[in-house]
Scaffold this motif. Structure first.
Motif, PDB file in Angstrom:
ATOM      1  N   ALA A 111      67.369  84.864  72.235  1.00 11.56           N
ATOM      2  CA  ALA A 111      67.358  83.880  71.147  1.00 11.56           C
ATOM      3  C   ALA A 111      66.804  82.563  71.684  1.00 11.56           C
ATOM      4  O   ALA A 111      67.486  81.844  72.406  1.00 11.56           O
ATOM      5  CB  ALA A 111      68.773  83.669  70.612  1.00 11.56           C
ATOM      6  N   LEU A 131      65.695  78.686  71.654  1.00 11.34           N
ATOM      7  CA  LEU A 131      66.017  77.434  70.971  1.00 11.34           C
ATOM      8  C   LEU A 131      65.078  76.362  71.479  1.00 11.34           C
ATOM      9  O   LEU A 131      64.824  76.271  72.679  1.00 11.34           O
ATOM     10  CB  LEU A 131      67.461  77.002  71.250  1.00 11.34           C
ATOM     11  CG  LEU A 131      68.495  77.791  70.475  1.00 11.34           C
ATOM     12  CD1 LEU A 131      69.084  78.866  71.328  1.00 11.34           C
ATOM     13  CD2 LEU A 131      69.533  76.862  69.941  1.00 11.34           C
ATOM     14  N   ASN A 190      66.863  76.728  65.984  1.00 11.03           N
ATOM     15  CA  ASN A 190      66.827  78.175  66.194  1.00 11.03           C
ATOM     16  C   ASN A 190      65.554  78.763  65.597  1.00 11.03           C
ATOM     17  O   ASN A 190      65.023  78.259  64.618  1.00 11.03           O
ATOM     18  CB  ASN A 190      68.026  78.843  65.513  1.00 11.03           C
ATOM     19  CG  ASN A 190      69.326  78.483  66.168  1.00 11.03           C
ATOM     20  OD1 ASN A 190      69.926  77.469  65.828  1.00 11.03           O
ATOM     21  ND2 ASN A 190      69.770  79.308  67.094  1.00 11.03           N
ATOM     22  N   ALA A 196      70.491  83.281  75.355  1.00 11.33           N
ATOM     23  CA  ALA A 196      69.847  82.129  74.724  1.00 11.33           C
ATOM     24  C   ALA A 196      68.944  81.488  75.768  1.00 11.33           C
ATOM     25  O   ALA A 196      69.309  81.404  76.938  1.00 11.33           O
ATOM     26  CB  ALA A 196      70.898  81.127  74.259  1.00 11.33           C
ATOM     27  N   ASP A 221      66.728  77.951  76.348  1.00 13.32           N
ATOM     28  CA  ASP A 221      66.415  76.609  75.874  1.00 13.32           C
ATOM     29  C   ASP A 221      65.012  76.258  76.351  1.00 13.32           C
ATOM     30  O   ASP A 221      64.772  76.077  77.545  1.00 13.32           O
ATOM     31  CB  ASP A 221      67.430  75.620  76.423  1.00 13.32           C
ATOM     32  CG  ASP A 221      67.185  74.202  75.944  1.00 13.32           C
ATOM     33  OD1 ASP A 221      66.287  73.993  75.090  1.00 13.32           O
ATOM     34  OD2 ASP A 221      67.890  73.295  76.409  1.00 13.32           O
ATOM     35  N   VAL A 271      73.174  83.458  66.669  1.00 14.19           N
ATOM     36  CA  VAL A 271      72.310  82.288  66.867  1.00 14.19           C
ATOM     37  C   VAL A 271      73.100  80.982  66.772  1.00 14.19           C
ATOM     38  O   VAL A 271      72.766  80.009  67.440  1.00 14.19           O
ATOM     39  CB  VAL A 271      71.067  82.290  65.946  1.00 14.19           C
ATOM     40  CG1 VAL A 271      70.137  83.434  66.302  1.00 14.19           C
ATOM     41  CG2 VAL A 271      71.428  82.296  64.492  1.00 14.19           C
ATOM     42  N   ALA A 320      74.553  80.756  70.148  1.00 14.80           N
ATOM     43  CA  ALA A 320      73.491  80.373  71.083  1.00 14.80           C
ATOM     44  C   ALA A 320      73.252  78.867  71.022  1.00 14.80           C
ATOM     45  O   ALA A 320      73.166  78.192  72.052  1.00 14.80           O
ATOM     46  CB  ALA A 320      72.207  81.134  70.767  1.00 14.80           C
ATOM     47  N   ARG A 321      73.163  78.336  69.819  1.00 14.48           N
ATOM     48  CA  ARG A 321      72.941  76.898  69.653  1.00 14.48           C
ATOM     49  C   ARG A 321      74.107  76.104  70.241  1.00 14.48           C
ATOM     50  O   ARG A 321      73.911  75.109  70.940  1.00 14.48           O
ATOM     51  CB  ARG A 321      72.772  76.548  68.181  1.00 14.48           C
ATOM     52  CG  ARG A 321      72.462  75.084  67.937  1.00 14.48           C
ATOM     53  CD  ARG A 321      72.248  74.832  66.436  1.00 14.48           C
ATOM     54  NE  ARG A 321      71.825  73.482  66.192  1.00 14.48           N
ATOM     55  CZ  ARG A 321      72.667  72.473  65.955  1.00 14.48           C
ATOM     56  NH1 ARG A 321      73.971  72.675  65.941  1.00 14.48           N
ATOM     57  NH2 ARG A 321      72.195  71.263  65.730  1.00 14.48           N
TER      58      ARG A 321
END
Length: 137
Positions: free
Chosen positions: A37, A39, A44, A86, A88, A124, A127-128
Motif C-alpha cells: 500500500a 502512501l 492513499n 505500507a 511511504d 489502507v 497503513a496511513r
C-alpha cells in the motif's frame, strides 16, 4: 448517523513475533503474494473511478521499485499467508508519484474511506495511521 465505518476494524494478524526478523520481512517483500500500500504525503492510492472506490495495492514485484525509494517500509501484518506492507514515498516528486498511481490517484482517505468496502478500507486506513505514527515517533 453512520453505524459501521468499514475502515475501523483491521483483520490482519500483526505477527509481532516476526516484525524484527529482517530476513523474514525481506523475503515477504519479494514474495509475489505480498500486497503493498503506497502512501504519498499522507494520501492513499485509491481507484475512485466507480461508485465504490477501491484501495490500490501493488504486488511485490511492482512494489519492489517503491521499496527501494521509500522513506519508510512498514510491515502491517498477515491475512492468512498474504503479507501487507505500507511504503511511504512522500519524498518523491508529484510527477513520479502520479506515474506510480496509474489506475488510481493519491487521495485523502477521509474523503472516500466511508464509501470503501472492507477489508481493504481498513487496511489502507491502518497503513496511513502507521506511516503517520512512524513519522512522529
Amino acid at each position: 448517523m453512520v453505524e459501521n465505518l468499514s475502515y475501523t476494524a483491521v483483520g490482519l494478524d500483526r505477527a509481532a513475533h516476526l516484525r524484527r526478523d529482517e530476513a523474514w520481512i525481506d523475503a515477504r517483500l519479494t514474495n509475489p503474494t505480498t500486497r503493498v500500500a503506497p502512501l504519498w504525503q499522507s494520501l492513499n492510492l485509491i481507484d475512485a473511478r466507480s461508485a465504490e472506490p477501491k484501495a490500490v495495492f501493488l504486488n511485490a514485484a511492482d512494489g519492489q521499485a517503491l521499496v527501494s525509494q521509500a522513506e519508510e517500509v512498514i510491515f502491517l501484518g498477515l491475512d492468512d499467508n498474504t503479507a501487507y506492507a505500507a511504503v511511504d514515498i512522500s519524498s518523491l516528486d508529484e510527477a513520479t508519484a502520479a506515474d506510480i498511481a496509474a489506475g488510481g490517484e493519491f487521495i485523502d482517505l477521509r474523503r472516500l474511506g466511508a464509501l470503501m468496502g472492507e477489508p481493504d478500507a481498513s487496511i489502507v486506513a491502518y497503513a496511513r495511521g502507521m506511516v503517520h505514527w512512524h513519522r512522529r515517533h
